[in-house]
Design a protein around this motif. Sequence first.
Motif, PDB file in Angstrom:
ATOM      1  N   TYR A 158     -14.085  -1.332   1.988  1.00 41.32           N
ATOM      2  CA  TYR A 158     -13.280  -0.112   1.922  1.00 41.32           C
ATOM      3  C   TYR A 158     -13.519   0.750   3.144  1.00 41.32           C
ATOM      4  CZ  TYR A 158     -11.579   4.452   0.450  1.00 41.32           C
ATOM      5  OH  TYR A 158     -10.919   5.656   0.390  1.00 41.32           O
ATOM      6  N   GLN A 159     -12.434   1.228   3.746  1.00 41.85           N
ATOM      7  CA  GLN A 159     -12.499   2.053   4.950  1.00 41.85           C
ATOM      8  C   GLN A 159     -12.110   3.485   4.614  1.00 41.85           C
ATOM      9  OE1 GLN A 159     -13.326   1.069   8.159  1.00 41.85           O
ATOM     10  NE2 GLN A 159     -13.733  -1.054   7.537  1.00 41.85           N
ATOM     11  N   HIS A 160     -13.018   4.423   4.822  1.00 42.65           N
ATOM     12  CA  HIS A 160     -12.700   5.832   4.634  1.00 42.65           C
ATOM     13  C   HIS A 160     -11.710   6.274   5.709  1.00 42.65           C
ATOM     14  CE1 HIS A 160     -15.610   6.880   1.472  1.00 42.65           C
ATOM     15  NE2 HIS A 160     -16.353   5.921   2.012  1.00 42.65           N
ATOM     16  N   GLY A 161     -10.888   7.252   5.356  1.00 43.57           N
ATOM     17  CA  GLY A 161      -9.943   7.783   6.324  1.00 43.57           C
ATOM     18  C   GLY A 161      -8.692   6.939   6.492  1.00 43.57           C
ATOM     19  N   THR A 162      -8.382   6.116   5.498  1.00 45.33           N
ATOM     20  CA  THR A 162      -7.154   5.321   5.551  1.00 45.33           C
ATOM     21  C   THR A 162      -6.105   5.969   4.648  1.00 45.33           C
ATOM     22  OG1 THR A 162      -7.958   3.899   3.771  1.00 45.33           O
ATOM     23  CG2 THR A 162      -8.358   3.160   6.020  1.00 45.33           C
ATOM     24  N   PRO A 163      -4.824   5.913   5.041  1.00 47.41           N
ATOM     25  CA  PRO A 163      -3.782   6.559   4.223  1.00 47.41           C
ATOM     26  C   PRO A 163      -3.589   5.847   2.894  1.00 47.41           C
ATOM     27  CG  PRO A 163      -2.784   5.270   5.980  1.00 47.41           C
ATOM     28  CD  PRO A 163      -4.268   5.268   6.232  1.00 47.41           C
ATOM     29  N   ASN A 164      -3.182   6.611   1.877  1.00 45.39           N
ATOM     30  CA  ASN A 164      -2.851   6.018   0.593  1.00 45.39           C
ATOM     31  C   ASN A 164      -1.636   5.106   0.740  1.00 45.39           C
ATOM     32  OD1 ASN A 164      -4.883   7.470  -0.696  1.00 45.39           O
ATOM     33  ND2 ASN A 164      -3.533   9.198  -1.109  1.00 45.39           N
ATOM     34  N   LYS A 165      -1.613   4.021  -0.010  1.00 45.41           N
ATOM     35  CA  LYS A 165      -0.497   3.077   0.045  1.00 45.41           C
ATOM     36  C   LYS A 165       0.003   2.832  -1.370  1.00 45.41           C
ATOM     37  CE  LYS A 165       0.850  -1.273   2.265  1.00 45.41           C
ATOM     38  NZ  LYS A 165       0.362  -2.390   3.120  1.00 45.41           N
ATOM     39  N   THR A 166       1.309   2.804  -1.508  1.00 36.93           N
ATOM     40  CA  THR A 166       1.932   2.620  -2.821  1.00 36.93           C
ATOM     41  C   THR A 166       2.552   1.230  -2.919  1.00 36.93           C
ATOM     42  OG1 THR A 166       2.402   4.978  -3.009  1.00 36.93           O
ATOM     43  CG2 THR A 166       3.698   3.507  -4.397  1.00 36.93           C
ATOM     44  N   GLY A 167       2.468   0.631  -4.097  1.00 35.37           N
ATOM     45  CA  GLY A 167       3.061  -0.680  -4.328  1.00 35.37           C
ATOM     46  C   GLY A 167       3.952  -0.682  -5.552  1.00 35.37           C
ATOM     47  N   VAL A 168       4.911  -1.595  -5.561  1.00 36.64           N
ATOM     48  CA  VAL A 168       5.770  -1.836  -6.716  1.00 36.64           C
ATOM     49  C   VAL A 168       5.593  -3.287  -7.115  1.00 36.64           C
ATOM     50  CG1 VAL A 168       8.131  -1.898  -7.610  1.00 36.64           C
ATOM     51  CG2 VAL A 168       7.452  -0.101  -5.999  1.00 36.64           C
ATOM     52  N   LEU A 173      14.438  -0.203  -0.826  1.00 43.47           N
ATOM     53  CA  LEU A 173      13.506   0.917  -0.788  1.00 43.47           C
ATOM     54  C   LEU A 173      13.133   1.268   0.646  1.00 43.47           C
ATOM     55  CD1 LEU A 173      11.176   0.031  -3.802  1.00 43.47           C
ATOM     56  CD2 LEU A 173      13.020   1.723  -3.721  1.00 43.47           C
ATOM     57  N   ARG A 174      13.057   0.267   1.504  1.00 44.92           N
ATOM     58  CA  ARG A 174      12.738   0.502   2.912  1.00 44.92           C
ATOM     59  C   ARG A 174      13.783   1.391   3.581  1.00 44.92           C
ATOM     60  NH1 ARG A 174      12.961  -4.464   4.446  1.00 44.92           N
ATOM     61  NH2 ARG A 174      10.911  -4.925   3.594  1.00 44.92           N
ATOM     62  N   HIS A 175      15.018   1.278   3.120  1.00 44.14           N
ATOM     63  CA  HIS A 175      16.105   2.044   3.730  1.00 44.14           C
ATOM     64  C   HIS A 175      16.349   3.389   3.050  1.00 44.14           C
ATOM     65  CE1 HIS A 175      17.077  -1.930   5.488  1.00 44.14           C
ATOM     66  NE2 HIS A 175      17.629  -1.226   6.447  1.00 44.14           N
ATOM     67  N   THR A 176      15.659   3.667   1.942  1.00 46.83           N
ATOM     68  CA  THR A 176      15.951   4.900   1.207  1.00 46.83           C
ATOM     69  C   THR A 176      14.742   5.787   0.964  1.00 46.83           C
ATOM     70  OG1 THR A 176      15.757   3.681  -0.890  1.00 46.83           O
ATOM     71  CG2 THR A 176      17.968   3.945   0.033  1.00 46.83           C
ATOM     72  N   VAL A 177      13.529   5.271   1.088  1.00 45.95           N
ATOM     73  CA  VAL A 177      12.338   6.102   0.886  1.00 45.95           C
ATOM     74  C   VAL A 177      11.353   5.866   2.020  1.00 45.95           C
ATOM     75  CG1 VAL A 177      12.570   6.094  -1.623  1.00 45.95           C
ATOM     76  CG2 VAL A 177      11.145   4.376  -0.532  1.00 45.95           C
ATOM     77  N   SER A 178      10.543   6.878   2.287  1.00 44.60           N
ATOM     78  CA  SER A 178       9.529   6.774   3.324  1.00 44.60           C
ATOM     79  C   SER A 178       8.288   7.544   2.884  1.00 44.60           C
ATOM     80  CB  SER A 178      10.059   7.343   4.646  1.00 44.60           C
ATOM     81  OG  SER A 178       9.090   7.222   5.667  1.00 44.60           O
ATOM     82  N   PRO A 179       7.118   6.934   2.993  1.00 44.18           N
ATOM     83  CA  PRO A 179       6.867   5.568   3.473  1.00 44.18           C
ATOM     84  C   PRO A 179       7.297   4.515   2.453  1.00 44.18           C
ATOM     85  CG  PRO A 179       4.841   6.551   2.686  1.00 44.18           C
ATOM     86  CD  PRO A 179       5.874   7.633   2.636  1.00 44.18           C
ATOM     87  N   ALA A 180       7.788   3.386   2.964  1.00 44.80           N
ATOM     88  CA  ALA A 180       8.271   2.335   2.073  1.00 44.80           C
ATOM     89  C   ALA A 180       7.101   1.695   1.332  1.00 44.80           C
ATOM     90  CB  ALA A 180       9.019   1.279   2.873  1.00 44.80           C
ATOM     91  N   PRO A 181       7.226   1.467   0.019  1.00 44.27           N
ATOM     92  CA  PRO A 181       6.144   0.827  -0.730  1.00 44.27           C
ATOM     93  C   PRO A 181       6.091  -0.673  -0.475  1.00 44.27           C
ATOM     94  CG  PRO A 181       8.004   1.208  -2.173  1.00 44.27           C
ATOM     95  CD  PRO A 181       8.365   1.815  -0.846  1.00 44.27           C
TER      96      PRO A 181
END
Length: 361
Positions: A7-17, A100-108
């Motif tokens: 695990y790396q501290h200081g990394t952005p949160n990432k969302t998945g579907v 989703l890539r074309h309608t939301v940012s950041p793309a999940p």
Amino acid sequence: MIDETNYQHGTPNKTGVLLINLGTPDAPTKEALRPYLREFLSNPRVIEVPRLIWWPILYGFILPFRPKQSAEKYALIWSSEGSPLKVHTERQTALLADALRHTVSPAPMVEYAMNIGNPSVASVINKMTDAGCDRILVIPLFPQYAASSTAAAMDAVFAALGSIRNMPAIRTVKQYHDHPGYIAALAQNIRNYWDQQGQPDKLIISFHGVPRKNLDKGDPYHCFCHKTGRLLAEALKLNEDQYQVCFQSRFGRAQWLQPYTAETLEQLGKAQTRRVDITCPGFVSDCLETLEEIAIEGKKTFTEAGGKEYHYIPCLNERDDWIAALADIAKSNLQGWLEPAPSQEVLEQSKQRALAMGAKQ
């Protein structure tokens, strides 16, 4: 098993579907069907019979014989690309990711798993968390909730999370049986077919069956199926004489939800009905239950009983309006999770604070 020590501290949160479908064997052979059926029919959500009673039936009567029979059926619908269910699910996943890539940012990150077979729910959740997803939206591809399908998929998700130390946040979609976009896609799919082929005397709206006792115990599946059927008929402007909601795939001797699709088709055939069309809105992808049981066996039942013309209307599969509806379902459940990532400067400051307090990396 993932390595959580990196695990790396200081990394952005990432969302998945994560999309979850029922599953499919790896090949249309009895060798592939045996482990698939064993896993499927061992699930207590699917077979709600005491294990002491069920195991002798499963291992003594079903697994020695059913794999060969099922393999023969799968061979009838297997394509050059593989299992139709898996092919359609893979395509839907890619199309949803693109939408989703074309309608939301950041793309999940968008992935799919099979509750039975491959890729397993556990392996895909590990893949997503290893890629940095700390928030995952789970969408079972079963529009009408049932304990034997949706709840079984959720069981697999939470079982997989049981082995993860840094567990991601989870949101789940329980059902979308009455979602306007889903209903509209179903209706337009049928209209498009009728524009080319004309309209039938009767539209059969067939759902996968479950034991009647499930309804008696409080499973809402029966009600959700009928609501989908009613909304679809209303969208198509059909009166009550022009359509019928039925239930297919009966297994065993117990009473299941009725009316049964096969018996209804036989009755319509004996009445020498000119034309019957059948659609399966409980399946968003064509699979064994639609392509073999309904398109092939259903036609045989109807015509041999005296019916004239039989049409199976394909599932939603990769229709644009269905993918748009699926994207809408995802976006409405992702609210609050798709905020812009912090700047690199803010992330670096966070990392340095963590390191100063003794973090490893």
